[in-house]
Design a protein around this motif. Structure first.
Motif, mmCIF file in Angstrom:
data_model
loop_
_atom_site.group_PDB
_atom_site.id
_atom_site.type_symbol
_atom_site.label_atom_id
_atom_site.label_comp_id
_atom_site.label_asym_id
_atom_site.label_seq_id
_atom_site.Cartn_x
_atom_site.Cartn_y
_atom_site.Cartn_z
ATOM 1 N N UNK A 42 0.842 -1.195 0.000
ATOM 2 C CA UNK A 42 0.000 0.000 0.000
ATOM 3 C C UNK A 42 0.882 1.252 0.000
ATOM 4 N N UNK A 43 1.934 1.223 0.805
ATOM 5 C CA UNK A 43 2.821 2.384 0.921
ATOM 6 C C UNK A 43 3.659 2.661 -0.315
ATOM 7 N N UNK A 44 4.140 1.621 -0.971
ATOM 8 C CA UNK A 44 5.047 1.807 -2.104
ATOM 9 C C UNK A 44 4.301 1.977 -3.431
ATOM 10 N N UNK A 45 3.002 1.700 -3.446
ATOM 11 C CA UNK A 45 2.259 1.610 -4.712
ATOM 12 C C UNK A 45 2.402 2.846 -5.609
ATOM 13 N N UNK A 46 2.363 4.050 -5.029
ATOM 14 C CA UNK A 46 2.448 5.277 -5.839
ATOM 15 C C UNK A 46 3.831 5.471 -6.453
ATOM 16 N N UNK A 47 4.826 4.722 -5.993
ATOM 17 C CA UNK A 47 6.197 4.869 -6.491
ATOM 18 C C UNK A 47 6.569 3.795 -7.509
ATOM 19 N N UNK A 48 5.633 2.904 -7.799
ATOM 20 C CA UNK A 48 5.925 1.795 -8.714
ATOM 21 C C UNK A 48 5.761 2.218 -10.174
ATOM 22 N N UNK A 49 6.542 1.575 -11.041
ATOM 23 C CA UNK A 49 6.410 1.842 -12.481
ATOM 24 C C UNK A 49 5.058 1.345 -12.978
ATOM 25 N N UNK A 50 4.619 0.186 -12.476
ATOM 26 C CA UNK A 50 3.289 -0.358 -12.795
ATOM 27 C C UNK A 50 2.602 -0.650 -11.463
ATOM 28 N N UNK A 51 1.546 0.112 -11.132
ATOM 29 C CA UNK A 51 0.873 -0.101 -9.842
ATOM 30 C C UNK A 51 0.299 -1.518 -9.715
ATOM 31 N N UNK A 52 0.231 -1.983 -8.477
ATOM 32 C CA UNK A 52 -0.349 -3.294 -8.174
ATOM 33 C C UNK A 52 -1.857 -3.150 -7.976
ATOM 34 N N UNK A 53 -2.613 -4.240 -8.107
ATOM 35 C CA UNK A 53 -4.066 -4.183 -7.871
ATOM 36 C C UNK A 53 -4.349 -4.249 -6.365
ATOM 37 N N UNK A 54 -3.832 -3.273 -5.608
ATOM 38 C CA UNK A 54 -3.887 -3.373 -4.143
ATOM 39 C C UNK A 54 -5.304 -3.401 -3.578
ATOM 40 N N UNK A 55 -6.248 -2.790 -4.273
ATOM 41 C CA UNK A 55 -7.633 -2.758 -3.765
ATOM 42 C C UNK A 55 -8.269 -4.144 -3.745
ATOM 43 N N UNK A 56 -7.833 -5.021 -4.660
ATOM 44 C CA UNK A 56 -8.512 -6.313 -4.816
ATOM 45 C C UNK A 56 -7.620 -7.519 -4.543
#
Length: 168
Positions: free
Chosen positions: A72-86
């Protein structure tokens, strides 16, 4: 239990009903874990870390819930975001981060224990780190433009004085 992993993590991490002391202890412990994961990630900045949530938790010797918090914390810094909501523990995720964006997001979060990690010295020179720090700090600064005087040319481009045009 239909709550997603992210909802479960946030229910614990941001629980308004929790005892303040317990919550502070929870975050102090989490920040230490987060720091250790970042130390490992930044030690090998070119490695593209991928796997399921469960595999990454095992790789960094953490619980799945702690890994969800980290994702959740690193998601905005990723080249391709993860599907963290699901995501669930078998969801394929990545930790492939944009170095400059990660550094700036750490500065924005006022996480000095992260943006001052010694591993950054191997990634960016001191000048580059200062430049990124300054860029991030200035991005939040609102600057007011110069005020238009009554007798100045109108900013709309009409050629008239401001008082005879848009200043009416």
């Amino acid at each position: 239990m239909s709550n997603t992993l992210l909802e479960q993590w946030r229910a614990v991490a941001y629980n308004e009903k929790s005892d303040r002391g317990q919550l502070q202890q929870f975050w102090a412990s989490y920040f230490q874990i987060e720091k250790e994961i970042y130390e490992q990630l930044l030690s090998n900045p070119e490695e593209e870390v991928r796997g399921t949530v469960k595999e990454l938790a095992e790789r960094y010797h953490q619980s799945v819930m702690t890994m969800v918090g980290f994702l959740d914390g690193i998601d905005e810094s990723l080249k391709v975001p993860n599907p963290i909501e699901t995501m669930d523990e078998d969801t394929e995720v990545n930790l492939v981060y944009d170095k400059e964006l990660l550094y700036k997001n750490m500065v924005a979060a006022k996480a000095d224990w992260l943006y001052e990690l010694p591993q950054w010295k191997e990634i960016f020179s001191e000048e580059e780190r200062k430049k990124l720090y300054k860029e991030q700090k200035e991005s939040g600064t609102i600057r007011k433009g110069k005020k238009v005087g009554r007798n100045d040319p109108c900013p709309c481009g009409s050629g008239k004085k401001y008082k005879k045009c848009c200043g009416r």
